[in-house]
Design an enzyme around this catalytic site. Structure first.
Site, PDB file in Angstrom:
ATOM      1  N   ASP A 181      32.825  42.544  35.976  1.00 25.05           N
ATOM      2  CA  ASP A 181      32.055  43.727  36.315  1.00 25.05           C
ATOM      3  C   ASP A 181      32.604  44.851  35.433  1.00 25.05           C
ATOM      4  O   ASP A 181      33.724  44.759  34.919  1.00 25.05           O
ATOM      5  CB  ASP A 181      32.246  44.043  37.804  1.00 25.05           C
ATOM      6  CG  ASP A 181      31.607  45.352  38.215  1.00 25.05           C
ATOM      7  OD1 ASP A 181      30.451  45.589  37.830  1.00 25.05           O
ATOM      8  OD2 ASP A 181      32.286  46.142  38.901  1.00 25.05           O
TER       9      ASP A 181
ATOM     10  N   ASP B 247      32.255  48.922  35.845  1.00 20.01           N
ATOM     11  CA  ASP B 247      32.845  50.069  36.548  1.00 20.01           C
ATOM     12  C   ASP B 247      33.761  49.603  37.670  1.00 20.01           C
ATOM     13  O   ASP B 247      33.338  48.841  38.546  1.00 20.01           O
ATOM     14  CB  ASP B 247      31.746  50.950  37.139  1.00 20.01           C
ATOM     15  CG  ASP B 247      30.800  51.499  36.087  1.00 20.01           C
ATOM     16  OD1 ASP B 247      30.918  52.676  35.741  1.00 20.01           O
ATOM     17  OD2 ASP B 247      29.946  50.727  35.607  1.00 20.01           O
TER      18      ASP B 247
ATOM     19  N   ASP C 190      34.753  44.338  41.937  1.00 21.42           N
ATOM     20  CA  ASP C 190      35.408  45.128  42.994  1.00 21.42           C
ATOM     21  C   ASP C 190      34.463  45.467  44.131  1.00 21.42           C
ATOM     22  O   ASP C 190      34.757  46.356  44.937  1.00 21.42           O
ATOM     23  CB  ASP C 190      35.997  46.416  42.409  1.00 21.42           C
ATOM     24  CG  ASP C 190      34.927  47.406  41.966  1.00 21.42           C
ATOM     25  OD1 ASP C 190      33.924  46.969  41.381  1.00 21.42           O
ATOM     26  OD2 ASP C 190      35.089  48.620  42.217  1.00 21.42           O
TER      27      ASP C 190
END
Length: 225
Positions: A7, A9, A177
């Site tokens: 991922d 960001d 996250d």
């Protein structure tokens, strides 16, 4: 394991400083009080509207849309100015290069923001990360939110990235996250890796489909051995 996907960001890159800078520019432009990075960091991976709502709670839908459009305009200008790789990421990418393991990025971020960001960080061309390890690394796949018709948590973007880096899904680690990252990895048949250094803010993750949880990105190297 033969490949790694990230991922963007909150996992590969700490983009919160850029996003909050753009948010504050938009808040100031329309007469709202500015906010601190510490206040907003946990919202950074939830999209522009979530940032607006957290930065100016209680505003009307029309005001929220106005601030969102201003935020996106300012973000285009500051994108990459303050963003940095998280601790351990450069060492991980260096290690992947040394092992000849391809990697890529799968994000719901639009390409018009994602590609300039990774270009500015030098991730799209081979470069040396550390003097101790002369391995070169570069991103071999970038799947953004507008690359596919269904974004995460659907499996489609991860499967497209797997085909681009030439790896079987079952042999890929996907690091993220957010819950949608873990769900997307599970749907694609990949090993889901929770990036504890990201924008979790104490989120309850006990029911997330997590296969592996790391405190630092370079801890993944021991699982690739």
């Amino acid at each position: 394991m033969s490949g790694v996907l990230f991922d963007l960001d909150g996992t590969l890159v700490d983009t919160a400083p850029d996003l909050v800078a753009a948010l504050n520019l938009s808040l100031h432009e329309h007469g709202f009080a500015k906010v601190s990075l510490a206040q907003m960091r946990h919202v950074a991976s939830h999209g522009s509207m979530a940032l607006v709502r957290a930065g100016a709670p209680g505003i009307t839908d029309a005001e929220a849309l106005m601030l969102q459009q201003a935020l996106l305009r300012h973000y285009h200008q500051v994108n990459g100015n303050h963003a940095t790789l998280f601790d351990g990421v450069a060492a991980l990418l260096d290690g992947l290069a040394a092992k000849g393991i391809p990697w890529g990025i799968v994000t719901n971020k639009a390409a018009r923001y994602a590609r300039p960001l990774i270009n500015k960080l030098g991730l799209t061309s081979a470069r040396t990360v550390s003097r101790a390890n002369k391995g070169n690394y570069f991103c071999q796949s970038l799947i953004s939110g507008d690359s596919v018709t269904r974004g995460k948590p659907d499996a489609a973007p991860l499967l497209l990235a797997a085909s681009q880096i030439g790896c079987m899904p079952s042999r890929i680690f996907y690091l993220g996250d957010a819950r949608r990252d873990m769900e997307s990895a599970r749907a694609a048949g990949m090993v889901s890796v929770l990036a504890s250094w990201g924008y979790l803010d104490g989120d309850e993750v006990t029911n997330w489909p997590v296969d592996l949880r790391l405190e630092r990105a370079d801890e993944l190297l021991s699982h690739l051995a």
